[in-house]
Design a protein around this motif. Structure first.
Motif, PDB file in Angstrom:
ATOM      1  N   ALA A  84     -18.248  16.233  -7.994  1.00 10.82           N
ATOM      2  CA  ALA A  84     -17.232  16.967  -8.986  1.00 10.82           C
ATOM      3  C   ALA A  84     -16.983  15.487  -9.932  1.00 10.82           C
ATOM      4  N   ALA A  85     -17.091  14.326  -9.373  1.00 16.10           N
ATOM      5  CA  ALA A  85     -17.012  13.048 -10.272  1.00 16.10           C
ATOM      6  C   ALA A  85     -18.238  12.788 -11.138  1.00 16.10           C
ATOM      7  N   PHE A  86     -19.363  12.896 -10.378  1.00 20.94           N
ATOM      8  CA  PHE A  86     -20.749  12.241 -11.031  1.00 20.94           C
ATOM      9  C   PHE A  86     -21.361  13.411 -11.719  1.00 20.94           C
ATOM     10  N   ASP A  87     -20.932  14.702 -11.228  1.00 19.11           N
ATOM     11  CA  ASP A  87     -22.021  16.031 -11.615  1.00 19.11           C
ATOM     12  C   ASP A  87     -22.786  16.334 -10.465  1.00 19.11           C
ATOM     13  N   ALA A  88     -22.845  17.669 -10.156  1.00 19.13           N
ATOM     14  CA  ALA A  88     -23.565  18.261  -9.064  1.00 19.13           C
ATOM     15  C   ALA A  88     -25.141  18.117  -9.052  1.00 19.13           C
ATOM     16  N   ASP A  89     -25.748  17.788 -10.171  1.00 19.55           N
ATOM     17  CA  ASP A  89     -27.122  17.645 -10.553  1.00 19.55           C
ATOM     18  C   ASP A  89     -27.519  16.302 -10.189  1.00 19.55           C
ATOM     19  N   ARG A  90     -26.522  15.320 -10.036  1.00 18.34           N
ATOM     20  CA  ARG A  90     -26.916  13.831  -9.828  1.00 18.34           C
ATOM     21  C   ARG A  90     -27.857  13.601  -8.744  1.00 18.34           C
ATOM     22  N   PRO A  91     -29.029  12.879  -8.606  1.00 20.65           N
ATOM     23  CA  PRO A  91     -29.911  13.046  -7.571  1.00 20.65           C
ATOM     24  C   PRO A  91     -29.209  11.820  -6.418  1.00 20.65           C
ATOM     25  N   ALA A  92     -29.379  12.263  -5.180  1.00 19.32           N
ATOM     26  CA  ALA A  92     -29.015  11.303  -4.039  1.00 19.32           C
ATOM     27  C   ALA A  92     -29.678  11.470  -2.809  1.00 19.32           C
ATOM     28  N   ALA A  93     -29.690  10.728  -1.945  1.00 21.01           N
ATOM     29  CA  ALA A  93     -30.336  10.837  -0.673  1.00 21.01           C
ATOM     30  C   ALA A  93     -29.332  10.335   0.410  1.00 21.01           C
ATOM     31  N   LEU A  94     -29.175  11.072   1.661  1.00 26.56           N
ATOM     32  CA  LEU A  94     -28.425  10.864   2.747  1.00 26.56           C
ATOM     33  C   LEU A  94     -29.186  10.305   3.855  1.00 26.56           C
ATOM     34  N   CYS A  95     -29.233   8.984   3.940  1.00 23.55           N
ATOM     35  CA  CYS A  95     -30.010   8.585   5.130  1.00 23.55           C
ATOM     36  C   CYS A  95     -29.274   8.198   6.302  1.00 23.55           C
ATOM     37  N   ARG A  96     -29.539   8.596   7.734  1.00 23.07           N
ATOM     38  CA  ARG A  96     -28.666   8.427   8.658  1.00 23.07           C
ATOM     39  C   ARG A  96     -29.687   7.994  10.030  1.00 23.07           C
ATOM     40  N   GLU A  97     -29.049   7.436  10.774  1.00 24.40           N
ATOM     41  CA  GLU A  97     -29.684   6.569  11.967  1.00 24.40           C
ATOM     42  C   GLU A  97     -30.857   6.108  11.615  1.00 24.40           C
ATOM     43  N   LEU A  98     -31.018   5.183  10.578  1.00 24.37           N
ATOM     44  CA  LEU A  98     -32.171   4.294  10.224  1.00 24.37           C
ATOM     45  C   LEU A  98     -32.667   3.537  11.326  1.00 24.37           C
ATOM     46  N   THR A  99     -33.905   3.547  11.389  1.00 25.80           N
ATOM     47  CA  THR A  99     -34.886   3.151  12.302  1.00 25.80           C
ATOM     48  C   THR A  99     -34.634   3.390  13.666  1.00 25.80           C
ATOM     49  N   LYS A 100     -33.995   4.399  14.213  1.00 24.09           N
ATOM     50  CA  LYS A 100     -33.497   4.938  15.415  1.00 24.09           C
ATOM     51  C   LYS A 100     -34.412   6.238  15.654  1.00 24.09           C
ATOM     52  N   THR A 101     -34.161   6.494  16.740  1.00 16.83           N
ATOM     53  CA  THR A 101     -35.183   7.988  17.086  1.00 16.83           C
ATOM     54  C   THR A 101     -34.804   9.271  16.200  1.00 16.83           C
ATOM     55  N   TYR A 102     -33.653   9.354  16.173  1.00 21.55           N
ATOM     56  CA  TYR A 102     -33.331  10.479  15.109  1.00 21.55           C
ATOM     57  C   TYR A 102     -33.267  10.183  13.660  1.00 21.55           C
ATOM     58  N   GLU A 103     -34.110   9.118  13.042  1.00 20.89           N
ATOM     59  CA  GLU A 103     -33.737   9.014  11.761  1.00 20.89           C
ATOM     60  C   GLU A 103     -34.025  10.223  10.704  1.00 20.89           C
ATOM     61  N   GLU A 104     -33.354  10.211   9.812  1.00 16.88           N
ATOM     62  CA  GLU A 104     -33.548  11.487   8.963  1.00 16.88           C
ATOM     63  C   GLU A 104     -32.858  10.710   7.539  1.00 16.88           C
ATOM     64  N   VAL A 105     -33.682  11.525   6.478  1.00 17.19           N
ATOM     65  CA  VAL A 105     -33.307  11.185   5.033  1.00 17.19           C
ATOM     66  C   VAL A 105     -33.439  12.501   4.231  1.00 17.19           C
ATOM     67  N   VAL A 106     -32.454  12.766   3.781  1.00 19.13           N
ATOM     68  CA  VAL A 106     -32.213  14.475   3.003  1.00 19.13           C
ATOM     69  C   VAL A 106     -31.950  13.799   1.632  1.00 19.13           C
ATOM     70  N   ARG A 107     -32.901  14.248   0.828  1.00 17.83           N
ATOM     71  CA  ARG A 107     -33.028  13.827  -0.615  1.00 17.83           C
ATOM     72  C   ARG A 107     -32.668  15.442  -1.405  1.00 17.83           C
ATOM     73  N   ARG A 108     -31.639  15.441  -2.051  1.00 13.55           N
ATOM     74  CA  ARG A 108     -31.216  16.673  -2.693  1.00 13.55           C
ATOM     75  C   ARG A 108     -29.913  16.206  -3.890  1.00 13.55           C
ATOM     76  N   PRO A 109     -29.678  17.175  -4.812  1.00 10.49           N
ATOM     77  CA  PRO A 109     -28.753  16.787  -5.888  1.00 10.49           C
ATOM     78  C   PRO A 109     -27.449  16.768  -5.053  1.00 10.49           C
ATOM     79  N   LEU A 110     -26.557  16.057  -5.682  1.00  8.35           N
ATOM     80  CA  LEU A 110     -25.194  15.748  -4.918  1.00  8.35           C
ATOM     81  C   LEU A 110     -24.490  17.217  -4.409  1.00  8.35           C
ATOM     82  N   GLY A 111     -24.876  18.181  -5.325  1.00  7.68           N
ATOM     83  CA  GLY A 111     -23.924  19.373  -5.135  1.00  7.68           C
ATOM     84  C   GLY A 111     -24.709  20.159  -3.812  1.00  7.68           C
ATOM     85  N   GLU A 112     -25.766  20.193  -3.957  1.00 11.23           N
ATOM     86  CA  GLU A 112     -26.896  20.839  -2.798  1.00 11.23           C
ATOM     87  C   GLU A 112     -26.554  20.122  -1.381  1.00 11.23           C
ATOM     88  N   LEU A 113     -26.489  18.552  -1.408  1.00 13.45           N
ATOM     89  CA  LEU A 113     -26.146  17.640  -0.510  1.00 13.45           C
ATOM     90  C   LEU A 113     -24.934  17.875   0.146  1.00 13.45           C
TER      91      LEU A 113
END
Length: 279
Positions: free
Chosen positions: A179-208
């Motif tokens: 809402a503040a930056f615009d839904a189309d702003r690119p972003a990446a959610l990185c979770r559990e870095l270096t761990k067994t279930y590491e995941e990086v989800v790259r999507r625009p903010l609205g989709e993310l």
């Protein structure tokens, strides 16, 4: 024993013990005192590294750092080596440590570091977003009102932004970011870095935001968000926008990508360019 001791900040693995440096192992084994954010996690790390911590182990976390800092400064003044280690990454970076570092420096105690992994730079490198200039914001305010106010203040920041966020707040934070930056702003959610279930989800903010609300991601999360696009001094007229989109389509881009590219180039919202093209 030397006249004055030394404070050593240890960059601990984010999750994979194999990332620990040789120097971190040596300091853990030889420090007179090891101040740990979580003594149980320190014990587990020492076992994983096959290191015996000979020095005294004390806890040093948000709840006791104000009380324990002067105690550790006295230890340093007495000539002892104190190692400071958090649960992962570098002390002081959204973790305990800043208060002890400043107190040690004020007391004339040398401060050094055994550098190691950082969730900030690891997420930046994996995000696919520009890394040449970035701004680390740590954790956003917990209250919805405080979070939205902070995001409004950051909406025009041109540098790539890095945030830490708790799993139970990430969906709401992403909704406010969109809402503040615009839904189309690119972003990446990185979770559990270096761990067994590491995941990086790259999507625009609205989709993310939609993805996070649906999937409810867990674990330690680092969020990377593209900076605000450069805003031109004058908005092009509708005919120019349609022509720029048509040029990109003629070059082989899909209409969706052509509209996104033109919107980013002119600092416009994608939906506004879409509306012009389909008007």
């Amino acid at each position: 024993m030397s006249e004055i001791g030394r404070l050593i900040l240890l960059g601990a693995p984010l999750g994979n013990p194999a990332d620990a440096s040789t120097r971190l192992r040596d300091v853990l084994a030889t420090a007179d005192v090891v101040a740990a954010e979580d003594t149980r996690r320190l014990a587990r790390l020492a076992r994983d590294l096959d290191v015996t911590v000979e020095g005294r182990i004390v806890s040093y976390f948000e709840g006791n750092e104000e009380r324990r800092t002067p105690e550790l400064v006295d230890v340093l003044r007495a000539g002892h080596r104190v190692a400071l280690v958090t649960d992962g990454g570098m002390p002081s970076v959204s973790d305990p440590g800043y208060r002890l570092v400043t107190a040690a420096l004020d007391a004339g105690v040398p401060v050094t570091a055994a550098p190691g992994p950082s969730a900030v730079t690891t997420a930046l490198a994996l995000s696919g977003l520009p890394c040449d200039r970035f701004c680390f914001e740590g954790f956003l305010p917990r209250s919805p009102g405080g979070r939205r106010a902070r995001l409004r203040a950051l909406a025009a920041e041109p540098r790539t932004l890095v945030f830490f966020e708790a799993p139970h707040r990430i969906a709401a934070a992403l909704t406010d970011l969109a809402a503040a930056f615009d839904a189309d702003r690119p972003a990446a959610l990185c979770r559990e870095l270096t761990k067994t279930y590491e995941e990086v989800v790259r999507r625009p903010l609205g989709e993310l935001a939609d993805w996070a609300a649906r999937e409810e991601p867990r674990g330690e999360i680092t969020l990377v968000v593209g900076g605000a696009p450069e805003v031109p001094t004058e908005r092009p007229d509708d005919d120019t926008l349609r022509a720029r989109v048509a040029d990109r389509e003629a070059a082989g881009m899909s209409r969706r990508d052509a509209i996104s590219d033109v919107a980013t180039g002119y600092g416009l919202r994608r939906r506004d360019v879409y509306a012009v093209v389909h008007r």
